[in-house]
Write a protein that holds these residues in place. Sequence first.
Motif, short mmCIF file in Angstrom:
data_model
loop_
_atom_site.label_atom_id
_atom_site.label_comp_id
_atom_site.label_asym_id
_atom_site.label_seq_id
_atom_site.Cartn_x
_atom_site.Cartn_y
_atom_site.Cartn_z
N ARG A 265 42.62 40.65 35.46
CA ARG A 265 41.86 40.42 34.20
C ARG A 265 41.06 39.22 34.15
O ARG A 265 41.63 38.24 34.38
N ASP A 266 39.91 39.46 33.55
CA ASP A 266 39.16 38.10 33.01
C ASP A 266 39.60 37.80 31.67
O ASP A 266 40.33 38.69 31.02
N GLY A 267 39.05 36.92 30.89
CA GLY A 267 39.14 36.54 29.65
C GLY A 267 38.58 37.77 28.62
O GLY A 267 38.92 37.52 27.38
N TYR A 268 37.87 38.60 29.19
CA TYR A 268 37.44 39.91 28.22
C TYR A 268 38.17 41.00 28.57
O TYR A 268 37.81 42.09 28.02
N GLY A 269 39.33 40.74 29.44
CA GLY A 269 40.05 42.09 29.46
C GLY A 269 39.22 42.95 30.69
O GLY A 269 39.75 44.11 30.55
#
Length: 417
Positions: A265-269
């Motif tokens: 996942r990235d910082g935005y899910g």
Amino acid sequence: MTIIQNPGDTPQVTAQTLPPIPPALAPTPAVRRSEPYLRLLWTDSVTGAVGYLVVHTLRGGLATGGTRMRAGCTLSEVEDLASGMADKTATFDLPVGGAKGGIDFDPKDPRAVEVLERFCEAMRPWIDQHWVTAEDLGVPQHLIDAVFDKLGLGQSYHAAIRRADDPAATLVRVRKGLNAAVEGGFLLGDVIGGYGVAHACLAAAVSWGRVPAATTVAIQGIGTMGGAAAYYLHEAGMKVTTVADAAGTLYCADGLDIPALLDLRDGYGEIDRTRLPEGIEQLPRTAVIAADVDILVPAAISYAINPDNSFDVRARIVVEAANAATTPEAEAMLAARGIAVLPDFVANAGAVAWAWWLLLGQVDDIPENSFDRLRTIMHSKVAQLLAAWTDHGVTPRDTGHRWADDPAPIMGPVIIS
């Protein structure tokens, strides 16, 4: 700033002049309201973004509810969410009313943090004395805490912490609890809400007499709430076959490797598709609603299940991890087909309940204490909701509303120690 107040409310309260609130005040009983206590509308002078604060109920001069940011956020949406928060706090016998903040702005915009800062500054009279806020869609807890710290308010639970006999010690306890390390490399404050959702799902399976390994789940949204729910369901042995994020739906009939996906996942899910493990089928984003599973967990946006797609739902039960995930019309359509909906104000209330247990000193930074308490309460409440559904045909939401309308009495003043 525009202030819109329900005409029947007295006295008049504005964002500029707030009555002093005693540190320890016995809350009045929670009463269901058809209209919010207060609506505040704010326009950002720099970007034109519009923000809202809706206080649905006050108890002891306090209301609690997160702050969300998304493009297209509306006043009516925030009103629905504030009403849901009032139901959560009453259902879990918390000495606080319900509220919600919302900002119509893209959280991925590079100006988003500054917009959030200006919104909080504009709402400062409320967040200083009355509104206890936290993370929500588009606003992670670490970000809103950083904004509060920049404003000199310490942490987003500030309005409650300032009433404590020892505010400094309470702030330390809150920070230690939020940042307590748990298995999987997570923080307790980030996963406690999803842990509660997972146990709502597990309690549903128990009510059917099903073991976790024989139960399948689909989860829409793999961010803070949905990701934690997926993790704890996977750990419990449930087969999570389907997850969805903004980029689409991922499916594996044999069950997804949830820990591996969470690591992508990235910082935005959102999950990096370029590094997906083999054997995962990529489907359209909307496919998750129609997944052939026992339990569907909408954990992303409000109104995800609506009259246009409710007949696509094939699950036996919908467990609302997102706030207001199912429209009233869609829920009625599901009920007519024998599909129960565990409402958000029970299923995803673990985060707000735990926050107040932490504030009141009823749990600490030892994760097992928090997990044990939430698991016990969640299983008890879900069992009662589903017993009323199967035995008498009363929907879980109707039963939950009866709880919210008649909460346990709070004896004496509420004191944060």
